[in-house]
Design an enzyme around this catalytic site. Structure first.
Site, short mmCIF file in Angstrom:
data_model
loop_
_atom_site.label_atom_id
_atom_site.label_comp_id
_atom_site.label_asym_id
_atom_site.label_seq_id
_atom_site.Cartn_x
_atom_site.Cartn_y
_atom_site.Cartn_z
CB SER A 158 -0.93 -0.07 1.20
OG SER A 158 -1.90 0.84 1.18
CG ASP B 35 -7.34 -3.24 -1.55
OD1 ASP B 35 -7.86 -2.37 -1.02
OD2 ASP B 35 -6.25 -3.59 -1.78
CG HIS C 229 -5.61 -2.79 1.50
ND1 HIS C 229 -4.92 -2.45 0.33
CD2 HIS C 229 -4.88 -1.62 2.39
CE1 HIS C 229 -3.96 -1.64 0.18
NE2 HIS C 229 -3.91 -1.13 1.75
N1 LIG Z 1 -8.11 3.11 9.16
C1 LIG Z 1 -8.06 1.68 9.35
C2 LIG Z 1 -7.37 1.01 7.99
C3 LIG Z 1 -5.81 1.22 8.01
C4 LIG Z 1 -5.46 0.31 6.82
O1 LIG Z 1 -6.00 -0.63 6.33
N2 LIG Z 1 -3.68 0.24 6.96
C5 LIG Z 1 -3.28 -0.67 6.12
C6 LIG Z 1 -2.44 0.01 5.15
S1 LIG Z 1 -3.54 1.18 4.17
C7 LIG Z 1 -2.32 1.92 2.99
O2 LIG Z 1 -1.07 2.00 3.32
C8 LIG Z 1 -2.48 -1.86 6.98
O3 LIG Z 1 -1.59 -2.26 6.41
N3 LIG Z 1 -2.93 -1.81 8.24
C9 LIG Z 1 -2.32 -2.79 9.10
C10 LIG Z 1 -2.90 -3.83 9.55
O4 LIG Z 1 -2.38 -4.76 10.14
O5 LIG Z 1 -3.96 -4.47 8.68
C11 LIG Z 1 -7.17 1.45 10.36
O6 LIG Z 1 -6.84 2.39 11.31
O7 LIG Z 1 -6.99 0.36 10.88
#
Ligand SMILES: N[C@@H](CCC(=O)N[C@@H](CSC=O)C(=O)NCC(=O)O)C(=O)O
Length: 282
Positions: free
Chosen positions: A150, A227, A260
């Site tokens: 991401s 996603d 995602h």
């Molecule tokens: N707001 C949500 C979503 C944050 C989220 O999905 N982060 C992703 C990366 S998004 C793009 O860079 C991520 O990898 N999160 C870590 C995980 O463990 O999934 C939130 O605050 O959770």
């Protein structure tokens, strides 16, 4: 030599998983990172694969969620996981919005106040951290690869395209490929870099390819079709078109049903590690 503080070190698949902190000159404060050393590092320098994580993530996220260590140990790859930004900056506006500031460094060097003294993740990942780990660990810095997820996929693609002689391999999970054109990137770039969109192009993988940047090997991207960020933020077709037009080799794999999350990353981590090992251990 910079002092490194060991937070923890634990045996893992006959290698070592560690977490460390150090005072960063580039980011103006303490930074945390993680390293997995495979068992082969006991015999001599091993290739190194950098992983750049996404929004809200830390050096821990990939380390504990991706399940990469077993195959990295088999392939003899060291993994280095930097944090996604400086922390505890005390800057107004640096916390409270998961898309910007701490946890959202976007792997760039900010030029705008008040961010410019601390948010310098491009120089941190490209210069300071490699120097620091190379001084202390049995890493073969002539065999480096880079991948990410991401926001970290954006970091991996832009850093590899700007430093094609440093990295032998690059891949990404669900990368932000055209940050200048999507809300996540526009919010971050306007605050970190200001309104001059020419300055944004240096941190935009699609703009870099359109502007003539090339990576020598095939760029590998996996993208989940389920996603929720695909349509608004990721838009891999922008990069696919730019690569086709430029003759840049790209393997973009659309994965039905995957979202995602790190369940998606876990599902394809082995294929990415083997993609890198093919280039790094040849
Ligand atoms: N707001 C949500 C979503 C944050 C989220 O999905 N982060 C992703 C990366 S998004 C793009 O860079 C991520 O990898 N999160 C870590 C995980 O463990 O999934 C939130 O605050 O959770």
């Amino acid at each position: 030599m910079t002092t490194i503080e060991t937070v923890s070190e634990q045996r893992c698949f006959e290698g070592m998983q560690g977490f460390y902190t150090h005072a960063s000159a580039v980011c103006g404060g303490p930074m945390r990172y993680a390293v997995f050393l495979p068992p082969q590092a006991a015999q001599g320098p091993v290739p190194v694969l950098w992983y750049l994580a996404g929004l809200t993530c830390t050096a821990e996220t990939f380390t504990i969620k991706a399940g990469a260590q077993r195959v990295a140990a088999e392939l003899g790859l060291a993994l280095v996981m930097p944090d996604t930004s400086p922390r505890d900056t005390g800057l107004a506006g640096a916390t409270g919005d998961w898309e910007f500031g701490e946890g959202a460094g976007f792997y760039l060097d900010a030029t705008q106040e008040p961010w410019t003294s601390r948010f310098r993740m491009y120089s941190y990942v490209v210069d300071e951290l490699p120097r620091l780990v190379a001084e202390r660990l049995p890493l073969d810095m002539n065999r480096q690869g880079l991948f990410g997820h991401s926001m970290g996929g954006h970091g991996a693609l832009t850093i590899a395209l700007r430093n094609p002689h440093r990295f032998r391999s690059v891949s990404a999970f669900a990368p932000i490929v055209a940050p200048s054109e999507v809300p996540w990137g526009q919010k971050a770039f306007s605050r970190y870099l200001g309104d001059d969109r020419d300055a944004w192009a240096a941190y935009d993988a699609t703009a870099l390819v359109k502007g003539g940047a090339r990576f020598g090997g095939t760029i590998l991207i996996d993208q989940g079709e389920a996603d929720t960020f695909l349509v608004n933020q990721l838009q891999p077709q922008r990069f696919e078109t730019a690569c086709e037009d430029a003759g840049q080799k790209l393997e973009l794999r659309m994965r039905p049903g995957y979202d995602h999350s790190y369940y998606f990353i876990q599902s394809f981590i082995e294929e990415h590690l083997r993609h890198h090992a093919a280039a790094l251990t040849a």
